[in-house]
Scaffold this active site. Structure first.
Site, mmCIF file in Angstrom:
data_model
loop_
_atom_site.group_PDB
_atom_site.id
_atom_site.type_symbol
_atom_site.label_atom_id
_atom_site.label_comp_id
_atom_site.label_asym_id
_atom_site.label_seq_id
_atom_site.Cartn_x
_atom_site.Cartn_y
_atom_site.Cartn_z
ATOM 1 N N ASN A 79 53.730 39.217 40.095
ATOM 2 C CA ASN A 79 53.560 39.572 38.805
ATOM 3 C C ASN A 79 52.327 40.743 38.602
ATOM 4 O O ASN A 79 51.354 40.553 39.468
ATOM 5 C CB ASN A 79 53.089 38.334 38.108
ATOM 6 C CG ASN A 79 51.825 37.906 38.038
ATOM 7 O OD1 ASN A 79 51.060 38.385 37.458
ATOM 8 N ND2 ASN A 79 51.412 37.042 39.054
ATOM 9 N N ALA A 80 52.437 41.456 37.634
ATOM 10 C CA ALA A 80 51.353 42.416 37.421
ATOM 11 C C ALA A 80 51.309 42.344 35.995
ATOM 12 O O ALA A 80 51.578 43.201 35.304
ATOM 13 C CB ALA A 80 51.429 43.797 37.968
ATOM 14 N N CYS A 140 38.834 40.262 39.725
ATOM 15 C CA CYS A 140 38.862 41.237 38.783
ATOM 16 C C CYS A 140 38.119 42.406 39.498
ATOM 17 O O CYS A 140 36.998 42.348 40.041
ATOM 18 C CB CYS A 140 38.460 41.383 37.302
ATOM 19 S SG CYS A 140 39.376 39.909 36.699
ATOM 20 N N LYS A 175 37.419 30.373 40.888
ATOM 21 C CA LYS A 175 38.867 30.552 41.555
ATOM 22 C C LYS A 175 38.509 31.580 42.558
ATOM 23 O O LYS A 175 38.330 32.971 41.950
ATOM 24 C CB LYS A 175 39.859 30.741 40.494
ATOM 25 C CG LYS A 175 41.128 30.989 40.951
ATOM 26 C CD LYS A 175 42.211 30.759 39.900
ATOM 27 C CE LYS A 175 43.739 30.664 40.338
ATOM 28 N NZ LYS A 175 44.613 30.890 39.353
ATOM 29 N N THR A 203 46.635 34.537 43.667
ATOM 30 C CA THR A 203 47.816 35.202 44.495
ATOM 31 C C THR A 203 47.520 36.242 45.384
ATOM 32 O O THR A 203 46.436 36.586 45.246
ATOM 33 C CB THR A 203 48.772 36.095 43.107
ATOM 34 O OG1 THR A 203 47.889 36.870 42.728
ATOM 35 C CG2 THR A 203 49.229 35.040 41.989
ATOM 36 N N GLY A 227 54.434 31.173 44.109
ATOM 37 C CA GLY A 227 55.586 30.501 44.201
ATOM 38 C C GLY A 227 55.663 30.042 45.705
ATOM 39 O O GLY A 227 54.433 30.216 46.449
ATOM 40 N N GLY A 253 48.972 27.126 45.018
ATOM 41 C CA GLY A 253 49.700 27.909 45.496
ATOM 42 C C GLY A 253 50.881 27.232 46.050
ATOM 43 O O GLY A 253 51.095 26.552 47.209
ATOM 44 N N GLY A 254 52.029 27.745 45.307
ATOM 45 C CA GLY A 254 53.504 27.285 45.512
ATOM 46 C C GLY A 254 53.943 25.676 45.462
ATOM 47 O O GLY A 254 54.898 25.372 45.871
#
Lengths: 313, 285
Positions: A79-80, A140, A175, A203, A227, A253-254
């Protein structure tokens, strides 16, 4: 031979203490996969989960990236989105009234493009009584310093955490991005700078190409991979961070089912976040919670805390 | 809306490469409105990881298995086999377990029933038009203009006719109905019925051409869009389209899943709409 009686007479205790918060269980959504909570209210009782984690908030509303913003990969998604969000003011005005009605701690995830922006959002979060804790996203780019990502540089990470800490008395979760050579260096830096807890991982940067058009499948070219595909990486990093710091760690994570969550807890995570799985099954967290409880019963544990960090090596 | 853990009643090929799946869904029909969709979980194992969006074709009841049982309520989807998900779907059988989240999204606005109703469907884009037609025929005269590349892409036309809808078929190769684009037929109808309202679903180039014609004739248009999405409930923000008046400074991104999939054409920014690579719609996937 006597038959061993394994079933405890009461349900196991699932409550955990996280950075001064008492959570009814260690399961919460990962930021960006659960909207502002309200989106999922039709599908699960928000008072069944440990905490609500909001979509990442910024000082001003953010439009996000052009489309396509998501692409499916093998057992994962890229995703972006570009951190599209309503901004802290609209959040307080339009999203808090609903969250106020839910008896579950609300953790506000937030980010900035400059140190000043991070500080300004932290100041506002401090003033919103419905917010129990803040989760700081340091994945970021620092616009003022050539776009280097705060979270990939221990010095920059330390600086932003120190600033936010000075504005915030509420529990501060940081995070971390996994896109670094050694995550423990950044983990120690943010702990020293005043983080009350560490959440890992965000991610993994990835890319996917449409072989017919020969173009990237995301308009942004690259995106964050999430995922089940990333779970072993996340478990490894949580394990490393737990060894390196003394503050509690949230594993993410997943995670799709209880077995996945249990890996993180055994590795030493005090709590876990469920992300992409919310998209696949809006009640995924309930499945995880029930499964954890069932596992405790089957293992003869009367308290989830007996399991946390019980890795045998 | 709710997540149905349910099973397939039937799954049949209705035209080469196109399938029609009937799924058991008690209580679904009372909530479903024309133009809404479902998120379909192809199978519990991976891959694929994500659900696939599909427009609702039809809802209804069928005879129970035995006399003392209530009628069985179902929802039907129509899909074209185009990718990993739909390839798995085509092999599913009666009795196989599936998951269905819905009904989701914002359907067609059918409050204004004055004038002629013209529905324009391109290939699998016909899916959301069936429920719409069945509602509209109660109050208005309804015409369906159905376009496709070849006769294989023309689906379920007789079912529309049974509702009392007048249907016009056109194919690119002339293998069924009139040869040429569906917008040619649309233009004739718009000339004939100046008070017509238009509803369209199909590939983006078709929607764009329909939009042009509707602007020329000042006909109100509602379109049903397809976008790739992960959640279907407004959380992932992966399926956004630009709203009318979108600028860099004052961005307006609308979720196709919650603000759509049906939009009034005037609410959208058509300049860049669908200009990213066309992925072939398989009845949404």
């Amino acid at each position: 031979m006597a038959i061993e009686q394994k079933t405890p007479t009461t349900r196991p205790n699932l409550t955990v203490d996280l950075a001064g918060m008492r959570l009814r269980n260690p399961v919460m959504p990962a930021s960006g996969t659960f909207g502002y909570g309200e989106e999922y209210a039709p599908f699960l009782d928000l008072e069944d989960i440990g905490a609500i984690v909001t979509k990442g908030l910024s000082l001003k509303p953010k439009a996000g990236n052009p489309t396509p913003r998501i692409a499916e990969t093998i057992s994962g998604m890229l995703n972006a989105i570009g951190l599209q969000n309503v901004g802290i003011e609209a959040f307080q005005k339009h999203k808090i009234p609903f969250l106020r009605t839910v008896n579950t701690p609300v953790i506000a995830n937030f980010f900035g493009n400059t140190l000043e922006e991070y500080g300004a959002v932290a100041e506002q979060l401090e003033e919103i009584p419905e917010i129990a804790a803040a989760e700081l996203n340091i994945s970021c780019p620092n616009v003022k310093q050539g776009g280097i990502v705060f979270g990939t540089d221990p010095q920059a990470a330390s600086e932003v955490v120190r600033l936010v800490r000075s504005k915030l008395t509420k529990p501060l979760i940081v995070k971390l991005t996994p896109n670094v050579t050694d995550i423990t260096v950044v983990a120690k830096a943010v702990e020293d700078a005043g983080a009350d807890a560490i959440c890992c991982i965000n991610t993994l940067t990835g890319m996917s190409i449409d072989i017919h058009t020969r173009k990237p499948r995301l308009a942004n070219k690259t995106g964050g991979l999430s995922g089940p595909a990333i779970r072993p990486v996340a478990v490894r990093m949580v394990h490393q961070v737990v060894q390196a710091v003394s503050v509690p760690v949230i594993g993410v994570g997943g995670i799709v089912c209880a077995m996945d969550a249990l890996e993180f807890l055994i590795a030493g995570a005090t709590a876990v976040q469920v992300g992409t799985a919310n998209f696949v099954d809006p009640s995924a967290m309930l499945t995880v919670i029930r499964g954890i409880e069932e596992f405790c019963v089957n293992e003869g544990l009367d308290d989830i805390n007996q399991l946390i960090g019980s890795l045998r090596v | 809306m709710k997540n149905y853990r349910t099973k397939i009643i039937s799954n049949q090929e209705v035209s080469p490469g196109y399938y029609r799946m009937r799924i058991l869904a008690p209580g679904f029909g009372a909530k479903a409105r024309a133009g809404q969709f479902v998120m379909f979980r192809v199978q519990r194992s991976l891959p694929p990881l994500l659900r696939r969006p599909f427009g609702i074709f039809k809802v209804g009841f069928m005879e129970p298995d035995c006399d003392d049982m209530p009628p069985k309520e179902y929802v039907e989807i129509l899909y074209k086999v185009v990718g990993r998900g739909t390839t798995i779907m085509e092999a599913l059988h009666e009795g196989d377990g599936v998951e269905l989240l819905g009904p989701l999204g914002n359907g067609f606005d059918v409050t204004d029933t004055d004038g002629e109703m013209i529905l324009v469907g391109g290939g699998i884009g016909l899916v959301p038009l069936y429920m719409l037609a069945s509602e509209l025929v109660e109050h208005s005269s309804v015409r369906l203009l159905m376009g496709g590349r070849t006769r294989d892409d023309i689906l379920a036309v007789t079912e529309f006719e049974r509702l009392g809808v007048e249907t016009y078929v056109s194919t690119d190769d002339g293998s069924l109905g009139e040869e040429g684009l569906v917008t040619k037929v649309l233009e004739r109808k718009l000339q004939k019925y100046p008070n017509a309202k238009v509803f369209a679903c199909g590939p983006m180039p078709m929607l764009r051409a329909v939009r042009e014609k509707c602007l020329d004739y000042n006909a109100p248009l509602q379109v049903s869009l397809e976008e790739f999405m992960a959640c279907g409930v407004g959380a992932c923000l992966g399926c956004v389209v630009k709203g009318a008046g979108h600028t860099e400074e004052t961005p307006s991104y609308l979720c196709t899943c919650t603000a759509g999939p049906v939009f009034k054409a005037d609410y959208l920014d058509w300049e860049k709409l669908g200009q990213t690579e066309e992925t072939e719609c398989g009845g949404c996937s």
